[in-house]
Design a protein around this motif. Structure first.
Motif, PDB file in Angstrom:
ATOM      1  N   GLU A  23       0.858  -0.746   0.201  1.00  0.00           N
ATOM      2  CA  GLU A  23      -0.073  -0.158   0.086  1.00  0.00           C
ATOM      3  C   GLU A  23       0.730   0.979  -0.089  1.00  0.00           C
ATOM      4  OE1 GLU A  23      -3.625   2.093   2.666  1.00  0.00           O
ATOM      5  OE2 GLU A  23      -2.722   0.048   3.384  1.00  0.00           O
ATOM      6  N   SER A  24       1.881   1.152   0.115  1.00  0.00           N
ATOM      7  CA  SER A  24       2.756   2.886   1.168  1.00  0.00           C
ATOM      8  C   SER A  24       3.225   3.234  -0.478  1.00  0.00           C
ATOM      9  CB  SER A  24       3.603   2.359   1.553  1.00  0.00           C
ATOM     10  OG  SER A  24       4.621   3.452   1.643  1.00  0.00           O
ATOM     11  N   GLY A  27       0.961   3.507  -3.175  1.00  0.00           N
ATOM     12  CA  GLY A  27       0.887   5.211  -2.738  1.00  0.00           C
ATOM     13  C   GLY A  27       1.738   6.502  -3.959  1.00  0.00           C
ATOM     14  N   GLN A  28       3.055   5.605  -2.772  1.00  0.00           N
ATOM     15  CA  GLN A  28       3.842   7.330  -3.822  1.00  0.00           C
ATOM     16  C   GLN A  28       4.416   6.449  -5.404  1.00  0.00           C
ATOM     17  OE1 GLN A  28       8.057   5.397  -1.678  1.00  0.00           O
ATOM     18  NE2 GLN A  28       7.004   4.871   0.229  1.00  0.00           N
ATOM     19  N   VAL A  30       1.700   6.573  -7.530  1.00  0.00           N
ATOM     20  CA  VAL A  30       0.357   7.004  -7.468  1.00  0.00           C
ATOM     21  C   VAL A  30       0.503   8.789  -7.520  1.00  0.00           C
ATOM     22  CG1 VAL A  30      -1.721   8.157  -7.126  1.00  0.00           C
ATOM     23  CG2 VAL A  30      -1.672   5.313  -7.455  1.00  0.00           C
ATOM     24  N   THR A  31       1.481   9.338  -6.215  1.00  0.00           N
ATOM     25  CA  THR A  31       1.736  10.593  -6.195  1.00  0.00           C
ATOM     26  C   THR A  31       3.327  10.309  -7.370  1.00  0.00           C
ATOM     27  OG1 THR A  31       1.624  10.350  -4.349  1.00  0.00           O
ATOM     28  CG2 THR A  31       3.482  12.106  -4.614  1.00  0.00           C
ATOM     29  N   ARG A 103      -8.584  -0.728  -0.076  1.00  0.00           N
ATOM     30  CA  ARG A 103      -7.117   0.596  -0.037  1.00  0.00           C
ATOM     31  C   ARG A 103      -6.870   0.423  -1.439  1.00  0.00           C
ATOM     32  NH1 ARG A 103      -7.088   0.374   5.668  1.00  0.00           N
ATOM     33  NH2 ARG A 103      -4.913  -0.020   5.324  1.00  0.00           N
ATOM     34  N   LEU A 104      -5.846  -1.164  -1.122  1.00  0.00           N
ATOM     35  CA  LEU A 104      -4.768  -1.374  -1.796  1.00  0.00           C
ATOM     36  C   LEU A 104      -5.443  -1.591  -3.996  1.00  0.00           C
ATOM     37  CD1 LEU A 104      -1.698  -1.945  -2.549  1.00  0.00           C
ATOM     38  CD2 LEU A 104      -2.534  -3.882  -2.309  1.00  0.00           C
ATOM     39  N   SER A 106      -8.268   0.226  -4.240  1.00  0.00           N
ATOM     40  CA  SER A 106      -8.542   0.910  -5.253  1.00  0.00           C
ATOM     41  C   SER A 106      -7.004   2.566  -5.702  1.00  0.00           C
ATOM     42  CB  SER A 106      -8.713   1.932  -3.991  1.00  0.00           C
ATOM     43  OG  SER A 106      -8.837   3.206  -4.509  1.00  0.00           O
ATOM     44  N   LEU A 107      -6.176   1.536  -5.437  1.00  0.00           N
ATOM     45  CA  LEU A 107      -4.853   2.551  -5.166  1.00  0.00           C
ATOM     46  C   LEU A 107      -4.377   2.213  -6.712  1.00  0.00           C
ATOM     47  CD1 LEU A 107      -3.060   3.126  -1.722  1.00  0.00           C
ATOM     48  CD2 LEU A 107      -3.566   5.186  -3.727  1.00  0.00           C
ATOM     49  N   GLN A 110      -6.308   3.973  -9.413  1.00  0.00           N
ATOM     50  CA  GLN A 110      -6.084   4.568  -9.193  1.00  0.00           C
ATOM     51  C   GLN A 110      -4.617   4.651 -10.680  1.00  0.00           C
ATOM     52  OE1 GLN A 110      -5.341   7.292  -6.297  1.00  0.00           O
ATOM     53  NE2 GLN A 110      -5.540   8.985  -6.998  1.00  0.00           N
TER      54      GLN A 110
END
Length: 165
Positions: A23-24, A27-28, A30-31, A103-104, A106-107, A110
């Motif tokens: 997940e981390s 998330g990075q 996606v950023t 959440r994972l 969804s990310l 995305q």
């Protein structure tokens, strides 16, 4: 003769830790994709090299984590795909693990959308650059200079101001 002992099944804690890492990392990722999109939209192509250099290790990390997750699923007796992970969550997952998985997902969705949009932006930029290059090449072939490399006057440049001199 020693027999090989099968690997121990992964604990829910190991899966939870792996989900947290994934997940981390995503998330990075996606950023970085969002930053890439902003750079492409603003025409800041100079910053793309740094973004690509930052994305590559994250892709490698995400692949490593996915490989580890698939291995742990196999060791736990589940198929090493999404269905297997859902089966593992049903059998051993906690509410926190299920929420992390959502959440994972969804990310990941995305990231997939951003990557597709960025690909379209890159394609548009390439088409624009290719079109501009074609215009320049056509003008060059039509005789764009006043004097050639031998110092002799060339045919008309297409500019009345220069050609009338």
């Amino acid at each position: 003769m020693a027999t090989a002992t099968p690997p121990a099944a992964a604990t829910p804690g190991e899966f939870a830790a792996l989900l947290s890492q994934e997940e981390s990392a995503i998330g990075q990722f996606v950023t970085l994709l969002q930053q890439e999109q902003a750079a492409l939209t603003a025409g800041q192509v100079d910053s793309l090299d740094a973004l690509v250099a930052a994305k590559n290790p994250l892709v490698q990390q995400l692949n490593r984590i996915a490989d580890e997750r698939r291995y742990l699923l196999q060791v736990a007796g589940f198929t090493n795909d999404r269905a297997g992970f859902h089966g593992y969550l049903e059998a051993h997952g906690t509410a926190e693990m299920r929420a992390a998985w959502e959440r994972l997902q969804s990310l990941a969705h995305q990231a997939q959308e951003l990557n597709g949009l960025n690909g379209q932006l890159i394609s548009q930029r390439l088409q624009g650059a290719s079109g501009a290059l074609q215009v320049l090449l056509q003008r060059h072939q039509a005789g764009s200079g006043v004097y050639g490399p031998d110092g002799q006057k060339q045919a008309g440049t297409g500019s009345r101001l220069i050609d009338s001199v």
